[in-house]
Design a protein around this motif. Structure first.
Motif, mmCIF file in Angstrom:
data_model
loop_
_atom_site.group_PDB
_atom_site.id
_atom_site.type_symbol
_atom_site.label_atom_id
_atom_site.label_comp_id
_atom_site.label_asym_id
_atom_site.label_seq_id
_atom_site.Cartn_x
_atom_site.Cartn_y
_atom_site.Cartn_z
ATOM 1 N N ILE A 264 0.825 -1.211 0.000
ATOM 2 C CA ILE A 264 0.000 0.000 0.000
ATOM 3 C C ILE A 264 0.857 1.258 0.000
ATOM 4 O O ILE A 264 0.484 2.284 -0.569
ATOM 5 N N SER A 265 2.039 1.193 0.625
ATOM 6 C CA SER A 265 2.887 2.374 0.753
ATOM 7 C C SER A 265 3.252 2.949 -0.613
ATOM 8 O O SER A 265 3.797 2.246 -1.474
ATOM 9 N N ASP A 266 2.979 4.226 -0.810
ATOM 10 C CA ASP A 266 3.326 4.882 -2.073
ATOM 11 C C ASP A 266 4.832 4.981 -2.268
ATOM 12 O O ASP A 266 5.306 5.140 -3.396
ATOM 13 N N LYS A 267 5.584 4.880 -1.176
ATOM 14 C CA LYS A 267 7.024 5.118 -1.239
ATOM 15 C C LYS A 267 7.852 3.856 -1.451
ATOM 16 O O LYS A 267 8.963 3.923 -1.973
ATOM 17 N N VAL A 268 7.362 2.706 -1.039
ATOM 18 C CA VAL A 268 8.135 1.463 -1.158
ATOM 19 C C VAL A 268 8.405 1.175 -2.637
ATOM 20 O O VAL A 268 7.486 1.014 -3.431
ATOM 21 N N SER A 269 9.675 1.107 -2.987
ATOM 22 C CA SER A 269 10.055 0.888 -4.390
ATOM 23 C C SER A 269 10.833 -0.406 -4.585
ATOM 24 O O SER A 269 11.248 -0.718 -5.702
ATOM 25 N N LEU A 270 10.995 -1.187 -3.499
ATOM 26 C CA LEU A 270 11.776 -2.424 -3.587
ATOM 27 C C LEU A 270 11.414 -3.331 -2.417
ATOM 28 O O LEU A 270 11.372 -2.885 -1.273
ATOM 29 N N PHE A 271 11.153 -4.606 -2.723
ATOM 30 C CA PHE A 271 10.773 -5.575 -1.687
ATOM 31 C C PHE A 271 11.605 -6.833 -1.900
ATOM 32 O O PHE A 271 11.753 -7.314 -3.026
#
Length: 383
Positions: A264-271
């Motif tokens: 959901i986080s708009d900022k997370v760009s890598l998992f």
């Protein structure tokens, strides 16, 4: 572009996917095969396997991600519009550093194309290579680790998986602004590491604290760039990992909830998700973790960064020596707190900072309680 490091999926797996119903995820995902490479201009999330575990002292058996992919592709999607590609695997290089370089290169290329890489490893030291992908992206990085340990080992430790964070802190360029650990268990962490976390104003949330109220992690994910999951933070009864027996940890529902918050986080760009033991049982859980991340991604509200503040309610809370300014979204009812403008000693952080927080932080401020995350952010930002 660096995608030459990616090896196509095994033909047997491709054949398996082709046998799936048109309603299964397998028919919705674009695959890197022997003859075709996905059109990345049409991709939002890219799955990448990394077949490397030499960074761990207790090396696992040979890494096989086939079962994870089969489990994931046999699931049914939600009401999604997200476009997903499976780009295959990065194989281990001649040296561990070669694998790091390949992973760093692939991740950087994907992020520049505004694609979220979903990395499935190997040992968790691969988080270091993921972090290094941001070196040329001109930004500071916030890392969230779902882990029972801080991984703050000695600088010269041979076990990279238990000391990768130390390298992030020490080595230049230093892009790490904040580090948060969700679910740490005190008896796995020496007191000197706990003290160092406090000294660096990093954030640690104990397992019991998170499981008692899992929603406290949502603002933490909202401020994250990278999320790294150590699968040994999940209890064995949920993961099926009897190789590394874990009596206490997150259960299946909780880890999937955390993955959804990350999505959901708009900022997370890598998992990234690491320390898979290649068992059938754990493969089922990992497939569902991926599913919940994509589910969360589908519901991103694009509130980060702030657009017009006209879409937010502003609340000013006077304290004895200063005032705290909160913002509440009229779209999602999520909260932020303003960190006072500070001139920084580096050029990569913005002068004006809005820190994600919770409604409970606002209520605490009304009762003259300064939010701990706000206080730590201030201390880190001072020259």
């Amino acid at each position: 572009m660096g995608f030459d490091f990616l090896h196509p999926l095994d033909q047997e797996l491709v054949a398996y996917v082709q046998t799936q119903s048109s309603q299964n995820l397998g028919s919705k995902v674009v695959l890197h095969t022997q003859t075709d490479f996905p059109d990345l201009d049409k991709v939002q999330i890219a799955i990448v396997g990394v077949l490397e575990n030499r960074g761990a002292s207790n090396q696992m058996s040979e890494i096989d991600l086939t079962a994870i992919r089969k489990e994931f592709y046999s699931l049914y999607p939600g009401n999604w519009q997200a476009s997903i590609a499976d780009l295959g695997d990065i194989r281990s290089g001649d040296e561990l550093s070669d694998t790091y370089f390949a992973l760093k290169t692939v991740v950087a290329a994907l992020i520049k194309k505004k694609i979220i890489p979903f990395i499935i490893g190997g040992s968790q030291d691969l988080t270091f290579a993921m972090y290094r992908a941001y070196d040329n992206l001109d930004q500071m990085v916030n890392l969230v680790s779902i882990d029972s340990k801080f991984d703050l080992g000695k600088e010269n430790a041979t076990d990279m998986a238990s000391s990768y964070l130390t390298r992030m802190i020490i080595e230049e360029p230093n892009n790490l602004f904040n580090y948060s650990v969700l679910g740490y268990q005190t008896y796995f962490n020496p007191q000197e590491e706990i003290d160092l976390m406090d000294k660096l104003y990093f954030e640690g949330y104990r397992l019991g604290e998170v499981t008692a109220n899992i929603s406290i992690t949502e603002p933490v994910f909202r401020d994250a760039d990278i999320v790294s999951v150590d699968l040994t933070s999940i209890q064995t009864s949920s993961s099926g990992n009897f190789i590394t027996f874990t009596p206490n940890g997150f259960n299946g529902k909780e880890i999937c909830s955390l993955a959804r918050y990350a999505g959901i986080s708009d900022k997370v760009s890598l998992f990234g998700i690491f320390n898979h033991n290649s068992s059938k049982q754990e493969s089922v859980l990992i497939a569902q973790i991926i599913w919940y991340f994509v589910e969360g991604f589908q519901y991103r509200s694009n509130e980060y960064p702030f657009s017009a503040k006209d879409n937010y309610f502003k609340y000013i809370v006077p304290l004895e020596q200063e005032e705290l300014v909160f913002y509440k979204s009229d779209q999602t009812e999520r909260w932020w707190i303003e960190v006072p403008q500070i001139i920084h000693s580096h050029t990569k952080t913005q002068k004006n900072t809005l820190l994600p927080c919770s409604y409970e932080d606002y209520l605490g401020a009304i009762n003259q309680e300064i939010p701990e995350r706000w206080w730590k952010m201030q201390r880190k930002s001072i020259i």
